[in-house]
Design a protein around this motif. Structure first.
Motif, short mmCIF file in Angstrom:
data_model
loop_
_atom_site.label_atom_id
_atom_site.label_comp_id
_atom_site.label_asym_id
_atom_site.label_seq_id
_atom_site.Cartn_x
_atom_site.Cartn_y
_atom_site.Cartn_z
N LEU A 23 -37.67 94.32 -8.45
CA LEU A 23 -36.64 94.85 -7.55
C LEU A 23 -35.27 94.96 -8.20
CD1 LEU A 23 -37.45 93.17 -4.12
CD2 LEU A 23 -38.35 95.27 -5.11
N TRP A 167 -32.18 90.82 -1.90
CA TRP A 167 -33.27 91.24 -2.78
C TRP A 167 -33.83 90.03 -3.50
CZ3 TRP A 167 -28.84 94.25 -2.31
CH2 TRP A 167 -29.04 95.57 -1.86
N ASP A 169 -36.42 89.18 -6.25
CA ASP A 169 -37.27 89.72 -7.30
C ASP A 169 -38.07 88.59 -7.91
OD1 ASP A 169 -38.46 90.95 -9.46
OD2 ASP A 169 -36.69 92.09 -10.03
#
Length: 218
Positions: A23, A167, A169
């Motif tokens: 991401l 986000w 990741d």
């Protein structure tokens, strides 16, 4: 695989959580679109920049010469008002105003400091979170809790200031130390023990894969 999670029942804002591998490549474009072209400043843990900075720039993140990246020495000893003041002054010198946004990139200390700073800078500006430790991903980045420490105790000064988007990741977990990964897993295990039987059973049945940090299992 990527999961999009909405966190409801938050006054004035519904935070979005994007969870998956890879991401980091999507973050710059997504922030630019969401912030509608306003000034964005990135507060990044120095350790994260050392490990990922070159790749992040290749993916469209601003570089150090842009004046948009503020490296932060993230440690519990630097989680205090002096650090917030110094970051605030750096933002002023960099041209951050009431239309600007902050992005916190790092573990829990970076996220807490960035969120607190966003809540008070120019009387409050939006911010985004990119938690890079497992503990920050499963705990501190969610819920809008921000704060800094005093000599008398942890997190005694702070606010609730919800991030616009988070986000998470999974690929950044590859560079975590074993100790940091275990700290995050301790929070996951605690959550399962308190009241999530399905999660507890999953942890038991996927213990080895999780220990190897296999993306699907994590």
């Amino acid at each position: 695989m990527m999961f999009n999670i909405h966190v409801p029942e938050i006054p004035s804002r519904i935070s979005e959580v994007h969870l998956g591998a890879g991401l980091l490549e999507d973050v710059p474009k997504a922030v630019a679109e969401h912030s509608k072209g306003q000034g964005v400043f990135w507060i990044v843990d120095e350790n994260v920049w050392d490990l990922w900075g070159a790749r992040m720039v290749e993916w469209g993140w601003p570089d150090l010469q842009s004046g948009k990246v503020l490296l932060f020495a993230a440690s519990e000893s630097n989680k205090h008002l002096r650090a917030v003041e110094e970051l605030s002054r750096r933002l002023v010198r960099a041209g951050a105003d009431r239309g600007s946004s902050l992005v916190g990139v790092g573990g829990g200390v970076t996220g807490d400091v960035t969120g607190f700073l966003a809540s008070i800078y120019m009387r409050g500006i939006p911010h985004y979170q990119v938690p890079t430790t497992l503990l920050a991903q499963v705990d501190s980045s969610i819920g809008g809790k921000t704060g800094v420490d005093l000599p008398e105790g942890k997190n005694l000064i702070g606010t609730f200031h919800q991030p616009e988007i988070i986000w998470m990741d999974l690929q950044v977990l590859e560079t975590l130390s074993e100790e940091d990964f275990r700290q995050g897993m301790a929070e996951v295990i605690k959550t399962a023990m308190i009241g999530d039987e399905a999660l507890w059973k999953y942890l038991e049945s996927h213990r080895e894969a999780i220990h190897r940090r296999e993306a699907d299992a994590v």
